[in-house]
Every structure is written in structure tokens, then in C-alpha cells.
Design a protein around this motif. Structure first.
Motif, PDB file in Angstrom:
ATOM      1  N   SER A  32       0.799  -1.225   0.000  1.00  0.00           N
ATOM      2  CA  SER A  32       0.000   0.000   0.000  1.00  0.00           C
ATOM      3  C   SER A  32       0.831   1.274   0.000  1.00  0.00           C
ATOM      4  O   SER A  32       0.321   2.344  -0.317  1.00  0.00           O
ATOM      5  CB  SER A  32      -0.934   0.010   1.209  1.00  0.00           C
ATOM      6  N   ASP A  33       2.124   1.176   0.306  1.00  0.00           N
ATOM      7  CA  ASP A  33       2.985   2.367   0.307  1.00  0.00           C
ATOM      8  C   ASP A  33       3.715   2.537  -1.027  1.00  0.00           C
ATOM      9  O   ASP A  33       4.643   3.325  -1.138  1.00  0.00           O
ATOM     10  CB  ASP A  33       3.982   2.333   1.463  1.00  0.00           C
ATOM     11  N   GLY A  34       3.292   1.791  -2.050  1.00  0.00           N
ATOM     12  CA  GLY A  34       3.918   1.887  -3.366  1.00  0.00           C
ATOM     13  C   GLY A  34       5.146   1.015  -3.507  1.00  0.00           C
ATOM     14  O   GLY A  34       5.864   1.085  -4.488  1.00  0.00           O
ATOM     15  N   GLY A  35       5.386   0.169  -2.528  1.00  0.00           N
ATOM     16  CA  GLY A  35       6.564  -0.687  -2.544  1.00  0.00           C
ATOM     17  C   GLY A  35       6.248  -2.119  -2.923  1.00  0.00           C
ATOM     18  O   GLY A  35       5.199  -2.417  -3.487  1.00  0.00           O
ATOM     19  N   THR A  36       7.180  -3.006  -2.578  1.00  0.00           N
ATOM     20  CA  THR A  36       7.027  -4.431  -2.832  1.00  0.00           C
ATOM     21  C   THR A  36       7.522  -5.221  -1.625  1.00  0.00           C
ATOM     22  O   THR A  36       8.284  -4.713  -0.805  1.00  0.00           O
ATOM     23  CB  THR A  36       7.830  -4.879  -4.075  1.00  0.00           C
ATOM     24  N   ALA A  37       7.098  -6.474  -1.548  1.00  0.00           N
ATOM     25  CA  ALA A  37       7.573  -7.393  -0.524  1.00  0.00           C
ATOM     26  C   ALA A  37       7.758  -8.758  -1.171  1.00  0.00           C
ATOM     27  O   ALA A  37       7.095  -9.088  -2.154  1.00  0.00           O
ATOM     28  CB  ALA A  37       6.580  -7.479   0.636  1.00  0.00           C
ATOM     29  N   THR A  38       8.676  -9.545  -0.621  1.00  0.00           N
ATOM     30  CA  THR A  38       8.987 -10.875  -1.131  1.00  0.00           C
ATOM     31  C   THR A  38       8.845 -11.882  -0.001  1.00  0.00           C
ATOM     32  O   THR A  38       9.248 -11.617   1.132  1.00  0.00           O
ATOM     33  CB  THR A  38      10.426 -10.914  -1.691  1.00  0.00           C
ATOM     34  N   TYR A  39       8.287 -13.053  -0.321  1.00  0.00           N
ATOM     35  CA  TYR A  39       8.095 -14.125   0.662  1.00  0.00           C
ATOM     36  C   TYR A  39       9.357 -14.971   0.718  1.00  0.00           C
ATOM     37  O   TYR A  39       9.833 -15.459  -0.306  1.00  0.00           O
ATOM     38  CB  TYR A  39       6.891 -14.984   0.254  1.00  0.00           C
ATOM     39  N   ILE A  40       9.918 -15.131   1.909  1.00  0.00           N
ATOM     40  CA  ILE A  40      11.209 -15.822   2.081  1.00  0.00           C
ATOM     41  C   ILE A  40      11.128 -16.873   3.184  1.00  0.00           C
ATOM     42  O   ILE A  40      10.175 -16.896   3.965  1.00  0.00           O
ATOM     43  CB  ILE A  40      12.340 -14.823   2.416  1.00  0.00           C
TER      44      ILE A  40
END
Length: 159
Positions: A32-40
Motif C-alpha cells: 500500500s505504500d507503493g513498494g514491494t515485498a517478497t516471501y522468504i
């Protein structure tokens, strides 16, 4: 307002941690902040707000100058992840990151010998490109940073 996942894995929560994978490791989502996340999957315990090294097999451990030589991918844990557990690390956006004492704002950040902690002290092989603090601090603490899309570990210094 806390950051949350907007796509493509709706219903997942950035702070969820599990002993078994709930989605495929390496899954990348928008936040929601315009970023990305990755599952690790954590190779060892990852502390809240730690900078992490993300390896080719989508495992991660807290970032140090030593392990930064084995990968260029960097992320930022917004919650703790136990060793062997699965969770999300942000790879871009507005993130909190553990910084060393007397770290200035709006300057390049580098890896340190302290796992998960970044600093403005120049380390020739540990420049974390695309990440900067938004405040100057006098004591070691977690602060809000901006991580650009494509943030990575680089070599060389800014001089």
C-alpha cells in the motif's frame, strides 16, 4: 496506517510468519505504500527491522558486510521471523530499518559487521544502493527509510 499487501496475494498480511509456507517462496507482492515485498524462508532468526540478504533460493538472513558478497538482493524485515520459518520482507517502499549510532539522513547507507544494521560509514563492498534514512539519529535505533524499487547491494564507495 500500517503498510499492507494490495496484490496479487490478497488476504496475506506482511507480519504473518509461519512454520510452513503459505505461498511459494519468492512470491512478490505490491504494498500500500507503493513498494514491494517478497516471501522468504529465514536461514537463521531475523529480527524486526533488520536489513536482510535475500539469496537466489529465496532464503534470507540478516545482512552483514560478509554475506553481502554472496548476493545483491536486499530486503527489510518489518517483523521478526524465527529460523526456518517463512515470512515477508519488504524490498521497496517506506520501511523501518535498524541503523547504527550517529547515522545521518539522506546519505548512502552501507552494511556493517553487526547483523541487520546499516550505517553511513563507508564500506567498500557493502553499499546498499537505493536506500536512505529520512532522519538523523544519535543513538542506534530503527528509523523510517525509503527503499527504491531495485534497491540492491553494490560494491565501491561514493567518493
Amino acid at each position: 496506517m500500517p503498510t499492507f499487501i494490495t496484490s496479487p496475494v490478497l488476504g496475506a498480511v506482511l507480519t504473518d510468519v509461519a512454520s510452513t509456507a503459505t505461498v511459494a517462496t519468492g512470491t512478490r507482492v505490491y504494498t500500500s505504500d507503493g513498494g514491494t515485498a517478497t516471501y522468504i524462508r529465514a536461514l537463521s532468526e531475523i529480527s524486526t527491522f533488520a536489513a536482510v540478504a535475500i539469496f537466489a533460493d529465496h532464503t534470507a538472513q540478516m545482512l552483514t558486510t560478509t554475506n553481502s558478497a554472496t548476493t545483491k538482493r536486499v530486503g527489510f524485515a518489518q517483523t521478526s521471523i524465527a529460523s526456518g520459518y517463512y515470512g515477508w520482507v519488504q524490498t521497496a517502499g517506506i520501511v523501518k530499518v535498524n541503523l547504527a549510532t550517529a547515522c545521518d539522513d539522506n546519505v548512502p547507507l552501507y552494511t556493517t559487521a553487526t547483523a541487520g544494521v546499516l550505517d553511513d560509514a563507508v564500506v567498500s563492498t557493502g553499499l546498499v544502493l537505493g536506500v536512505t534514512s529520512t532522519v538523523t539519529i544519535s543513538n542506534a535505533t530503527a528509523v523510517t527509510c525509503i527503499a527504491a524499487q531495485g534497491a540492491m547491494i553494490g560494491s565501491g564507495d561514493m567518493d
